[in-house]
Every structure is written in structure tokens, then in C-alpha cells.
Design an enzyme around this catalytic site. Structure first.
Site, mmCIF file in Angstrom:
data_model
loop_
_atom_site.group_PDB
_atom_site.id
_atom_site.type_symbol
_atom_site.label_atom_id
_atom_site.label_comp_id
_atom_site.label_asym_id
_atom_site.label_seq_id
_atom_site.Cartn_x
_atom_site.Cartn_y
_atom_site.Cartn_z
ATOM 1 N N ASP A 1 2.432 32.106 -11.178
ATOM 2 C CA ASP A 1 3.636 31.988 -10.345
ATOM 3 C C ASP A 1 3.310 32.732 -9.062
ATOM 4 O O ASP A 1 3.233 33.971 -9.048
ATOM 5 C CB ASP A 1 4.847 32.615 -11.054
ATOM 6 C CG ASP A 1 6.096 32.550 -10.183
ATOM 7 O OD1 ASP A 1 6.002 32.114 -9.010
ATOM 8 O OD2 ASP A 1 7.168 32.945 -10.666
ATOM 9 N N GLY B 1 -1.115 25.185 -6.546
ATOM 10 C CA GLY B 1 -0.271 24.004 -6.778
ATOM 11 C C GLY B 1 -1.081 22.731 -6.872
ATOM 12 O O GLY B 1 -0.696 21.696 -6.324
ATOM 13 N N SER C 1 4.887 21.893 6.987
ATOM 14 C CA SER C 1 5.517 20.569 6.935
ATOM 15 C C SER C 1 6.048 20.227 8.324
ATOM 16 O O SER C 1 6.428 21.124 9.091
ATOM 17 C CB SER C 1 6.679 20.570 5.950
ATOM 18 O OG SER C 1 7.450 19.387 6.105
ATOM 19 N N LYS D 1 8.838 26.745 5.656
ATOM 20 C CA LYS D 1 7.697 26.054 6.268
ATOM 21 C C LYS D 1 7.476 26.507 7.718
ATOM 22 O O LYS D 1 6.341 26.533 8.201
ATOM 23 C CB LYS D 1 7.891 24.535 6.182
ATOM 24 C CG LYS D 1 7.843 23.998 4.739
ATOM 25 C CD LYS D 1 6.479 24.227 4.116
ATOM 26 C CE LYS D 1 6.361 23.718 2.712
ATOM 27 N NZ LYS D 1 5.026 23.921 2.119
ATOM 28 N N ARG E 1 -1.160 18.513 -9.526
ATOM 29 C CA ARG E 1 -0.759 17.125 -9.221
ATOM 30 C C ARG E 1 -0.585 16.978 -7.700
ATOM 31 O O ARG E 1 -0.757 17.942 -6.956
ATOM 32 C CB ARG E 1 0.555 16.792 -9.933
ATOM 33 C CG ARG E 1 1.696 17.675 -9.447
ATOM 34 C CD ARG E 1 3.022 17.321 -10.072
ATOM 35 N NE ARG E 1 4.087 17.952 -9.330
ATOM 36 C CZ ARG E 1 5.168 18.484 -9.877
ATOM 37 N NH1 ARG E 1 5.333 18.446 -11.175
ATOM 38 N NH2 ARG E 1 6.096 19.029 -9.116
ATOM 39 N N TYR F 1 13.975 25.261 2.718
ATOM 40 C CA TYR F 1 12.615 24.705 2.792
ATOM 41 C C TYR F 1 12.079 24.755 4.233
ATOM 42 O O TYR F 1 10.941 25.161 4.470
ATOM 43 C CB TYR F 1 12.664 23.264 2.272
ATOM 44 C CG TYR F 1 11.342 22.544 2.242
ATOM 45 C CD1 TYR F 1 10.394 22.811 1.251
ATOM 46 C CD2 TYR F 1 11.025 21.568 3.190
ATOM 47 C CE1 TYR F 1 9.186 22.129 1.206
ATOM 48 C CE2 TYR F 1 9.819 20.883 3.160
ATOM 49 C CZ TYR F 1 8.906 21.169 2.166
ATOM 50 O OH TYR F 1 7.704 20.499 2.130
ATOM 51 N N VAL F 2 12.930 24.346 5.192
ATOM 52 C CA VAL F 2 12.512 24.339 6.597
ATOM 53 C C VAL F 2 12.174 25.760 7.053
ATOM 54 O O VAL F 2 11.153 25.987 7.717
ATOM 55 C CB VAL F 2 13.616 23.723 7.483
ATOM 56 C CG1 VAL F 2 13.337 23.971 8.959
ATOM 57 C CG2 VAL F 2 13.745 22.225 7.213
HETATM 58 N N1 LIG Z 1 5.193 15.291 -0.474
HETATM 59 C C1 LIG Z 1 5.458 15.312 0.841
HETATM 60 O O1 LIG Z 1 5.897 14.307 1.439
HETATM 61 C C2 LIG Z 1 5.196 16.574 1.631
HETATM 62 C C3 LIG Z 1 5.416 16.584 3.011
HETATM 63 C C4 LIG Z 1 5.154 17.747 3.742
HETATM 64 C C5 LIG Z 1 4.692 18.881 3.092
HETATM 65 N N2 LIG Z 1 4.503 18.854 1.752
HETATM 66 C C6 LIG Z 1 4.020 20.092 1.124
HETATM 67 O O2 LIG Z 1 2.800 19.823 0.451
HETATM 68 C C7 LIG Z 1 2.672 20.661 -0.693
HETATM 69 C C8 LIG Z 1 2.425 19.828 -1.932
HETATM 70 O O3 LIG Z 1 3.489 18.893 -2.075
HETATM 71 P P1 LIG Z 1 3.541 17.831 -3.291
HETATM 72 O O4 LIG Z 1 4.484 16.774 -2.880
HETATM 73 O O5 LIG Z 1 2.158 17.466 -3.698
HETATM 74 O O6 LIG Z 1 4.236 18.741 -4.425
HETATM 75 P P2 LIG Z 1 4.361 18.535 -6.013
HETATM 76 O O7 LIG Z 1 5.760 18.901 -6.376
HETATM 77 O O8 LIG Z 1 3.822 17.205 -6.457
HETATM 78 O O9 LIG Z 1 3.379 19.669 -6.588
HETATM 79 C C9 LIG Z 1 3.662 21.029 -6.395
HETATM 80 C C10 LIG Z 1 2.614 21.877 -7.097
HETATM 81 O O10 LIG Z 1 2.969 23.261 -6.881
HETATM 82 C C11 LIG Z 1 2.990 23.932 -8.132
HETATM 83 N N3 LIG Z 1 3.964 25.033 -8.075
HETATM 84 C C12 LIG Z 1 5.306 24.948 -7.919
HETATM 85 N N4 LIG Z 1 5.846 26.183 -7.962
HETATM 86 C C13 LIG Z 1 4.829 27.068 -8.142
HETATM 87 C C14 LIG Z 1 4.742 28.466 -8.277
HETATM 88 N N5 LIG Z 1 5.820 29.252 -8.252
HETATM 89 N N6 LIG Z 1 3.513 29.030 -8.456
HETATM 90 C C15 LIG Z 1 2.403 28.252 -8.510
HETATM 91 N N7 LIG Z 1 2.427 26.916 -8.391
HETATM 92 C C16 LIG Z 1 3.620 26.328 -8.214
HETATM 93 C C17 LIG Z 1 3.373 22.869 -9.150
HETATM 94 O O11 LIG Z 1 3.005 23.283 -10.446
HETATM 95 C C18 LIG Z 1 2.575 21.676 -8.611
HETATM 96 O O12 LIG Z 1 1.230 21.782 -9.048
HETATM 97 C C19 LIG Z 1 3.970 21.482 -0.746
HETATM 98 O O13 LIG Z 1 3.771 22.726 -0.117
HETATM 99 C C20 LIG Z 1 4.932 20.626 0.050
HETATM 100 O O14 LIG Z 1 5.964 21.407 0.595
HETATM 101 C C21 LIG Z 1 4.736 17.743 1.009
#
Ligand SMILES: NC(=O)c1ccc[n+]([C@@H]2O[C@H](COP(=O)([O-])OP(=O)(O)OC[C@H]3O[C@@H](n4cnc5c(N)ncnc54)[C@H](O)[C@@H]3O)[C@@H](O)[C@H]2O)c1
Length: 247
Positions: free
Chosen positions: A63, A13, A142, A159, A16, A155-156
Site C-alpha cells: 500500500d 500499480g 493526468s 495529479k 494491470r 483526483y485532479v
Molecule cells: N486510465 C486512464 O484513462 C488514465 C488517464 C490518465 C492517467 N491515468 C493514471 O494512470 C495510472 C494507471 O491507471 P490505470 O487506468 O491503469 O489504473 P488501474 O485501476 O487499472 O490500476 C491501478 C493499479 O494501482 C494499484 N493500486 C491501487 N491502489 C494502490 C495502493 N494503495 N498501493 C499500491 N498499489 C495500488 C492497483 O492494484 C492496480 O495495480 C493511474 O495513476 C491513473 O491515475 C489513467
């Protein structure tokens, strides 16, 4: 910052957001980095940014809810780099709703990507790490997996499940020289949090001891620490990077 020169790292992932920042930090620290995501064009753009650090970069559309995809990605990474030292399970999705309105498909998909995906990528990587008797996994959980959150049952649960997986892998693979830890971020400043209404942001900030959201770099620094030799006796740990939102 720890030195990862010559190390081979996978970040899922990483097209971005937090994943891309984690990948950049590893490349900057000298690692070859393999990244996957769901969008080919976003991966190409990300790879162009990562190449500035002069290490090898490999991309693949994956995926992570598919075991074939995960196994192929790990095998291709090893073909490209020769070995695998670190896996960061960062890819994750949300499909939020209150429990009574949450449909089964949205429950299944979030569990399939976030929880099963973390299991499948880890399984593929652990087969390799187990044999070479070294390796390192960092899972992105998270704060809501630790404290619960209304409107995010799927989601919870995913995580919180990742925390259970982290501790189980740590116990199963510690004797093989593999450390497995998790980072549990709080609110991270992303496009998603930028778009929150002012009132919601203010309320969130009130609950955060440090009175600011995390930057993606705050999260990446914790990931690199756990993956580095500086954390050589740390395994099965959940590192809260939440600014004091939950203690
Ligand atoms: N943004 C927040 O505030 C926050 C807080 C706590 C935890 N997180 C966790 O941090 C991680 C990154 O979050 P983010 O905000 O940068 O997310 P984002 O949505 O900006 O990016 C998600 C990435 O995961 C990839 N992805 C999605 N589904 C996929 C799949 N089936 N197979 C492969 N790749 C896949 C997307 O292509 C993308 O590159 C996540 O696990 C999220 O749960 C984020």
C-alpha cells in the site's frame, strides 16, 4: 526502443492496466522489474506474463500510502536485484463526485494514495539514487491535473500535486545525477473507458485532435523515453500524451 539491459526498475500499480504495460515494456527492453499492487493474485498473474522476457521479476503487495510498505518494497527490490535505476510511480485511484457531495474520506484516500504515495515511494528510492549519484523517476500524472475536471476535485488535486512534486524533486536531485519527469496521459483505452456510454465516448473523441483514445502502449513508450538516455538532458518536464486534447 531504448535498451534497459541490466537496469533495475520499479513500477507501482503494475498488476494491470497502464502499469502492467509499462512493466512489460521495460522487461521486453531487458530490465529486471519489481512490481507492486494491492492484490496478491493479480500480481502473480502479472508476474507470469512478465517472466516470458527472461529478466528477473519481483512482486510485493504494497500500500503506497504507508511509508513502512514503501521503504520495505524498495529495500526488498535492492536485495533481489542489487540496485535500483528507475522508479515509475504509476499506482493511482479515483473516488469521483461533485465537490459538494464528496466526503472527506474520499478526499483523504485519493490524496493519500496518489499524492502521498508518490512522495513516499520517491523518498525511499531517492535515498538510494542520491547515494549512487544516478537514477530516474517517472511520475504518472493526468491531463486533468493540467486542465481541471468537474467531479474529480480529489483526483485532479492529486495529479496537479504530482506535477509540483516532479519539478521539486528535479530541482533537489538534479545535481546528484537524478532526473525526474512526469507523463500526463489523456483518455487511455482501458476497461474503464470501454464501459463509457457511446454518447460520452463520442463527445470525448470530438475534443481529441487525433480522434482516438491512447493505448497503454502509447503511455509506456513515453515513460521509457523519459527513463532512457535519449532523454539525458530532460528533467522536471511534464510530457503530455493526450492526442491533442489539451495543449
Ligand atoms: N486510465 C486512464 O484513462 C488514465 C488517464 C490518465 C492517467 N491515468 C493514471 O494512470 C495510472 C494507471 O491507471 P490505470 O487506468 O491503469 O489504473 P488501474 O485501476 O487499472 O490500476 C491501478 C493499479 O494501482 C494499484 N493500486 C491501487 N491502489 C494502490 C495502493 N494503495 N498501493 C499500491 N498499489 C495500488 C492497483 O492494484 C492496480 O495495480 C493511474 O495513476 C491513473 O491515475 C489513467
Amino acid at each position: 526502443m531504448a535498451d534497459f539491459t541490466g537496469k533495475n526498475v520499479i513500477v507501482t500499480g503494475a498488476s494491470r492496466g497502464i502499469g502492467l504495460t509499462i512493466a512489460q515494456s521495460f522487461a521486453q527492453a531487458g530490465a529486471n522489474v519489481a512490481i507492486c499492487a494491492t492484490s496478491e493474485s493479480a500480481l502473480t498473474e502479472a508476474a507470469n506474463q512478465l517472466k516470458q522476457f527472461g529478466t528477473k521479476i519481483f512482486t510485493q503487495v504494497v500500500d503506497i500510502s504507508s511509508s513502512e510498505n514503501c521503504e520495505a518494497f524498495v529495500a526488498n527490490t535492492i536485495n533481489e536485484f542489487g540496485s535500483l535505476d528507475v522508479l515509475v510511480n504509476n499506482a493511482g485511484i479515483t473516488k469521483d463526485n461533485l465537490t459538494v457531495r464528496m466526503n472527506e474520506d474520499d478526499w483523504d484516500r485519493v490524496i493519500a494514495v496518489n499524492l502521498k504515495g508518490t512522495f513516499l515511494m520517491s523518498k525511499a528510492a531517492l535515498k538510494v539514487m542520491f547515494k549512487k549519484r544516478s537514477g530516474n523517476i517517472v511520475n504518472i500524472s493526468s491531463v486533468v491535473g493540467q486542465m481541471g475536471n468537474a467531479g474529480q476535485a480529489n483526483y485532479v488535486a492529486s495529479k496537479a500535486g504530482i506535477i509540483g512534486l516532479t519539478k521539486t524533486f528535479a530541482k533537489e536531485f538534479g545535481s546528484r545525477g537524478v532526473r525526474v519527469n512526469a507523463v500526463a496521459p489523456g483518455f487511455v483505452q482501458t476497461a474503464m473507458t470501454d464501459a463509457l456510454p457511446e454518447g460520452v465516448k463520442e463527445k470525448a473523441l470530438e475534443a481529441i485532435a487525433l480522434k482516438r483514445f491512447a493505448s497503454a502502449q502509447d503511455i509506456a513508450k513515453a515513460v521509457l523515453f523519459l527513463a532512457s538516455e535519449d532523454a539525458s538532458y530532460i528533467t522536471g518536464h511534464v510530457l503530455a500524451v493526450n492526442g491533442g486534447l489539451y495543449m
